[in-house]
Design an enzyme around this catalytic site. Structure first.
Site, mmCIF file in Angstrom:
data_model
loop_
_atom_site.group_PDB
_atom_site.id
_atom_site.type_symbol
_atom_site.label_atom_id
_atom_site.label_comp_id
_atom_site.label_asym_id
_atom_site.label_seq_id
_atom_site.Cartn_x
_atom_site.Cartn_y
_atom_site.Cartn_z
ATOM 1 C CB SER A 120 -0.633 4.873 -15.530
ATOM 2 O OG SER A 120 0.090 4.385 -14.399
ATOM 3 C CG ASP A 121 -5.758 1.481 -12.615
ATOM 4 O OD1 ASP A 121 -6.927 1.119 -12.763
ATOM 5 O OD2 ASP A 121 -5.139 1.394 -11.527
ATOM 6 C CG PHE A 122 -1.411 1.985 -9.053
ATOM 7 C CD1 PHE A 122 -2.106 3.101 -9.476
ATOM 8 C CD2 PHE A 122 -0.728 2.052 -7.861
ATOM 9 C CE1 PHE A 122 -2.137 4.257 -8.700
ATOM 10 C CE2 PHE A 122 -0.747 3.217 -7.079
ATOM 11 C CZ PHE A 122 -1.456 4.324 -7.498
#
Ligand code: GLC
Length: 723
Positions: free
Chosen positions: A265-267
């Site tokens: 996931s993007d953070f």
């Protein structure tokens, strides 16, 4: 001692060294075993909580391993162009180590501008040696989001407006990175083409546009680059967050494309436990840090354990996530083949400089003002804040703790300081008041009167609202009053060259007033030396533009019909496939500088184009060849570009589309026969009515050129129905 005993003891003495006392290695630790066998063996030994521990972060840039089994943690690093500084364990605060200074490589837009897959391979290989040295097993790059608008703050991190160029350069970078058993993580999947409201905006894009423009680089990364990780984007697509978007991750990425790696996931891009579990997210990274409890609250942490222990989540789904993460580990940190690597070595700095030099684009050079002839030049005036500004250490998550960064002024002094006096005037400032700006401009103009040559170093920078993550630009113009300053310097009548340091295009009201313009991008640790090499002719520029420089913002499709930045909830890509030169060709708009444009200090002539056949079926291919000659006095490199035109099609198609390019290095007078193979894929378009690619029988044209607006030869051929 009797003879039997002597013989026995002698045998022991001889055989002892060969007696393997080592315990039989468990399969998952045995690097001679196939990866899939090791994966299954490791999985079979893990408890449920150990499995869940693998699928979410337990620190800013990492996730737990299985200490009990000797399976190490996963260590990720930003960004695409070099390593971000180490952070204090569970924060976004730089740890201030003395051991993590590294090489800053050029921004990926500069790599794209080389139009040279060998530079991509060199980039990836060099950078992953640094990551391996710092014991990172995943690099969070390359970024491949398409350049839809010049207002996007992160265009400098990506590779331009064309899906074919982006695909080719991304695949070469990925192969370079993974050649050292470090995982590349292609990002951000998908349609993350603006920073404005990036964590909530819902992108609405039609099926054909997705497949022809925004998917290809990701698909190539998976199917040609064999990328081991993909990062989901922050935004939504079609109403569902990309980090757990069933269509994107399950149907397309893992289903149609056969991706066997890890979806990261993007953070902070994970918003729902059930969706994250069911829709294909494998590793949840976050921004909510600070304590172990914070990580246990992640969507795929304790909430996931609860569901599993209540029997409301299928452990088989968890096993698939864990398999993917283990597979990535057995390809990287546990492969047994990771090199020791090197950090900020002379070799890596030389690699960075070579890429920067090859990416620099000579946009204009009237009267051959460049390269600068130092004979007769006593004083060089360098003007501009960007002449002394460090660029690699800012701009967001792509920041790099560079061991050093040669700024343009230093590079110019290194190269010419022993032949001429090199003086500097800022000319403008990031924080100047209007009166201060006036005096800065006046001081620069006064200094120009006694100079023999003016080198202007301006452009954008990594400040907020310039080339920076998290926000978009607010103006297409150069900031800080540069336009007026450039015109003032041009009005002095002195010999002059402007060098722009930026990751985006910008308005150029002064373009007819200056004789020479160089687009230098963000060049990394050796930026200043690379710029000086080109300005003084040690290197003949060979870069080509990876995106269109529009004359005005309204000439860009997204700002004409496309809808940017959207209404705050949704942004609809109404321009469809007509992005960049596809739009300007369609609308007959003359760009300021065209996609693929780039001059040289030498000249190239193109001979007669030849096709191996005038007709082909979709099971066949045609060879296109053309001789290219260096007709100038200097060695140089030319990027020969091949575009395809579908003369008649059942759906609207662009006038031309890039389907091949080759960079050829030629000595003066040398000729190279440049050869392309054109097959069905190069003729196809995506037809939503059949949810697939089709190549329609009929007439086609191939166009060979030095730029998208500089076609040197073309030839027609026919695609016949299957014989
Ligand atoms: C950032 C970026 C992403 C980066 C990640 C970690 O917000 O979108 O590219 O790799 O988070 O910093």
């Amino acid at each position: 001692m009797n003879s039997a005993k002597i013989i026995f003891l002698s045998l022991i003495a001889v055989l002892f060294p060969f007696m393997n006392f080592a315990q039989e290695l468990p399969v998952y630790q045995d690097i001679s075993k196939p990866v899939e066998e090791r994966v299954e063996d490791a999985l079979s030994r893990m408890t449920l909580r150990e499995k869940v521990g693998l699928v979410h972060a337990d620190r800013s840039y990492g996730a737990a391993g299985v200490p009990r089994l000797g399976i190490p943690e996963n260590n990720l690093t930003d960004g695409p162009s070099g390593m971000r500084p180490e952070m204090v364990w569970q924060t976004w605060i730089h740890a201030g180590l003395a051991s993590d200074s590294c090489t800053a490589y050029p921004a990926l837009i500069c790599l794209a501008a080389t139009w040279n897959q060998e530079m991509g391979m060199l980039f990836g290989k060099s950078y992953s040696e640094e990551a391996a040295y710092r014991k990172k097993n995943m690099i969070l790059g390359p970024g491949v989001n398409i350049f839809r608008t010049p207002m996007n703050g992160r265009n400098f991190e990506y590779m331009g407006e064309d899906p074919y160029l982006t695909s080719q350069m991304a695949v070469s970078y990925i192969k370079g990175v993974q050649s050292n058993n470090v995982a590349a993580c292609v990002k951000h999947f998908a349609v993350n083409n603006q920073e404005h409201l990036r964590t909530t905006i819902n992108a609405v894009v039609d099926e054909r546009t997705l497949n022809e423009i925004y998917f290809p680089a990701f698909k190539a990364a998976v199917q040609e680059g064999n990328v081991w990780a993909v990062m989901g984007a922050y935004n939504k697509f079609d109403g569902q967050y990309c980090c757990h978007n069933s269509f994107l991750l399950q149907d397309v990425l893992k289903g149609q494309w056969g991706f066997d790696g890890v979806v990261v996931s993007d953070f902070g891009g994970t918003h729902d436990t059930e969706e994250a579990i069911e829709n294909g997210l494998d590793l949840e990274m976050g921004t909510d840090l600070g304590s172990i409890e914070a990580y246990n609250r992640y969507k795929m942490a304790d909430p996931y354990i609860d569901l599993l222990e209540k029997g409301e989540a299928d452990e088989a789904v968890l096993d698939d996530k864990v398999r993917r993460i283990l597979r990535m580990m057995f390809r990287t940190s546990m492969s047994g083949h990771q090199p020791w690597g090197a950090l900020a070595s002379e070799k890596h700095m030389a690699d960075s400089r070579k890429i920067a030099e090859e990416g620099i684009v000579l946009m204009k050079n009237e009267g051959d003002v460049l390269p600068i002839d130092l004979s007769g030049v006593r004083r060089i005036l360098v003007v501009g804040d960007n002449a002394t500004r460090l660029m690699s250490r800012s701009g967001g998550s792509s920041e790099v703790k560079s061991k050093y960064e040669i700024v343009p002024l230093e590079g110019i002094r290194n190269r010419a300081g022993d032949r001429a006096e090199v003086i500097w005037q800022p000319g403008y400032s990031v924080n100047a008041s209007e009166s201060a700006a006036d005096s800065l401009r006046k001081e620069a103009l006064d200094a120009a009167c006694t100079a023999d040559f003016i080198i202007y170093i301006g452009g954008l920078n990594k400040e907020l609202y310039q080339d920076c993550e998290g926000v978009d630009r607010q103006s297409f113009s150069l900031p800080y009053g540069q336009d007026e300053l450039i015109s003032g310097l041009a009005a002095t009548g002195k010999k002059m060259a402007a060098v722009m340091v930026s990751g985006n295009s910008y308005a150029m009201p002064w373009i007819d007033e200056i004789p020479a313009l160089v687009q230098a991008w963000y060049g990394g640790s050796e930026a200043g030396n690379a710029i000086a090499s080109v300005l003084f002719g040690d290197v003949t520029p060979s870069g080509k533009l990876p995106f269109t420089f529009h004359g005005k913002l309204e000439d860009c499709a997204a700002h004409s019909i496309g809808e940017y930045p959207g209404d705050g909830e949704t942004v609809e890509y109404k321009e469809g496939i007509f992005v960049g030169y596809r739009w300007t060709d369609k609308e007959n708009i003359k760009p300021q500088f065209a996609f693929g444009h780039g001059l040289s200090y030498t000249d190239f002539s193109y001979g007669k184009i030849r096709l191996s056949a005038k007709t082909m079926t979709e099971d066949e291919a045609i060879t296109v060849s053309i001789p290219v000659t260096n007709t100038g006095k200097r060695a140089g490199a030319e990027v020969v570009q091949l575009y395809v035109n579908d003369v008649k099609s059942s759906l609207p198609r662009p006038v031309k589309e890039l389907k091949g390019f080759k960079k050829v290095y030629l000595a003066p007078g040398e000729t190279a026969e440049v050869i392309f193979t054109v097959g069905k894929d190069a003729l196809s378009f995506y037809d939503p009515s059949v949810h697939g690619w089709v190549a329609e029988a009929g007439d086609f044209k191939v166009m060979i050129g030095s730029a998208s607006d500089d076609i040197r030869a073309e030839a027609g051929f026919r695609l016949a129905d299957r014989r």
